[in-house]
Each structure stands twice: as C-alpha cells, then as structure tokens.
Design a protein around this motif. Structure first.
Motif, PDB file in Angstrom:
ATOM      1  N   LEU A   1     -32.566 -38.261  19.828  1.00  0.00           N
ATOM      2  CA  LEU A   1     -32.116 -38.960  20.813  1.00  0.00           C
ATOM      3  C   LEU A   1     -32.528 -38.076  22.114  1.00  0.00           C
ATOM      4  CD1 LEU A   1     -28.727 -40.547  19.982  1.00  0.00           C
ATOM      5  CD2 LEU A   1     -31.224 -41.803  20.216  1.00  0.00           C
ATOM      6  N   GLY A   2     -33.012 -36.885  21.922  1.00  0.00           N
ATOM      7  CA  GLY A   2     -33.374 -35.961  22.987  1.00  0.00           C
ATOM      8  C   GLY A   2     -32.060 -35.471  23.753  1.00  0.00           C
ATOM      9  N   LEU A   3     -31.106 -35.460  22.899  1.00  0.00           N
ATOM     10  CA  LEU A   3     -29.726 -34.891  23.373  1.00  0.00           C
ATOM     11  C   LEU A   3     -29.356 -33.544  22.916  1.00  0.00           C
ATOM     12  CD1 LEU A   3     -27.870 -38.244  23.049  1.00  0.00           C
ATOM     13  CD2 LEU A   3     -28.906 -37.536  24.967  1.00  0.00           C
ATOM     14  N   VAL A   4     -29.831 -32.445  23.893  1.00  0.00           N
ATOM     15  CA  VAL A   4     -29.482 -31.109  23.072  1.00  0.00           C
ATOM     16  C   VAL A   4     -28.468 -30.489  23.971  1.00  0.00           C
ATOM     17  CG1 VAL A   4     -30.627 -28.857  22.718  1.00  0.00           C
ATOM     18  CG2 VAL A   4     -31.852 -30.969  22.536  1.00  0.00           C
ATOM     19  N   SER A   5     -28.497 -30.702  25.425  1.00  0.00           N
ATOM     20  CA  SER A   5     -27.377 -29.965  26.232  1.00  0.00           C
ATOM     21  C   SER A   5     -26.122 -30.593  26.176  1.00  0.00           C
ATOM     22  CB  SER A   5     -27.765 -29.995  27.512  1.00  0.00           C
ATOM     23  OG  SER A   5     -27.771 -31.246  28.000  1.00  0.00           O
ATOM     24  N   THR A   6     -24.970 -29.804  26.440  1.00  0.00           N
ATOM     25  CA  THR A   6     -23.674 -30.278  26.336  1.00  0.00           C
ATOM     26  C   THR A   6     -23.475 -31.440  27.255  1.00  0.00           C
ATOM     27  OG1 THR A   6     -22.895 -28.248  25.906  1.00  0.00           O
ATOM     28  CG2 THR A   6     -21.180 -29.613  26.531  1.00  0.00           C
TER      29      THR A   6
END
Length: 178
Positions: A99-104
């Motif tokens: 989903l392109g969600l890597v950062s907190t």
C-alpha cells in the motif's frame, strides 16, 4: 583469540575494513536485535536466539524502509488483531508495503482511517440487527458499497435497516444495493 579471529573474519567477508565501518555495522546489528526483541515481546512470543528472526524478518523489513517505530506500530496493530506470530506480522508488513505505507505517520493515518470506517460499519451492522464486532468481510462489503458502487453511508444504513430479521443480513444488503 578465537572470538577475535571469528569477528575479524566476519568483517572481512562483509568487506568492512575501517573502524568506522565496523562500528556502524555493529550499531546497525544491535538496532536489528533491539527491534526483534521489541516485536517478539509485543506479540507475546519468546525466542532464545534471535539471529534467525533478524535475518528472516527484521533485516528485510528495514531494507524495505521500515524503521524501528513503524515496525513496532505494525506489531502492536497485529497484537490488537490477535495476530501473534512473526509470519502474521510479516504478512501485515507486506500488506502495508504494497500500500506504500512505510513510515509511522502513514501507517497511523491508514489505521485511523480503518477505525473511522469500522465505526460506520458498526452502525451498519447495528441497523441490520447484528450484534457482533466488525470483521474483514464486513470491510470488503463496505468498500464495495461505498468506494466502488458510490453509495452514501446513509443509503447503506437504510438498506441495512431493511435487512433486519434476515438470516444473512450483509448478503441481503448487497442484493438490495446491487
């Protein structure tokens, strides 16, 4: 001397020749083990040796761009969802990565959005006469109705009110809306 020889051999194989490179490698390695200890503690599992976990899970996650805080955030999310295995956390990490969600921050925004949707889905279930918690299939239905088909929440809740006292309320709502 054997331990020193083994350590120097390891540094040689990794092409680490300067003191700075060796110190950075050691600090990075300690950080990976700290993450492994935190993740296993959060999900409630214990491993005597963490080398395998670091190599199989933690290091690949870090190489994808996840940091310590984002990995522990995902582990906490998994624990709340009753996912208590490293493979389960790995599956969640892969999902967030796709989903392109890597950062907190991005992970937290996504989770907040899920909670917001779960609140609406709870209202839909309540309107349909269901007294259970939100499940993955409910989220799939809601996504189809609201995002793909474009129905408003009020319309979905109205359709849910028509599904009271039916054996399978969500498929019935789906039939009404389709």
């Amino acid at each position: 001397m054997k331990k020193l020889d083994s350590l120097l051999d390891q540094y040689y194989r990794l092409n680490l020749y300067s003191t700075r490179e060796m110190q950075e490698y050691k600090a990075h390695r300690e950080m990976l083990f700290t993450i492994a200890r935190n993740v296993t503690k959060i999900i409630g599992v214990y491993y005597e040796a963490l080398d395998y976990i670091v190599e199989s899970y933690i290091n690949p996650w870090v190489q994808r761009g996840f940091d310590e805080l984002s990995i522990t955030t995902v582990a906490q999310y998994c624990f709340r969802r009753n996912i208590k295995t490293l493979e389960g956390v790995n599956h969640a990490i892969n999902k967030f990565y796709k989903l392109g969600l890597v950062s907190t921050e991005s992970i937290n925004r996504y989770l907040d959005h899920l909670l917001e949707n779960d609140g609406i889905i709870s209202k839909i279930l309540e309107s349909a006469g269901c007294s259970r918690s939100v499940m993955s299939a409910d989220r799939d239905y809601y996504n189809t109705w609201s995002t793909i088909w474009g129905f408003s929440d009020d319309m979905i809740i109205y359709a849910a009110s028509l599904a009271v006292n039916t054996a399978l309320p969500l498929p019935y709502i789906n039939k009404i809306l389709s």
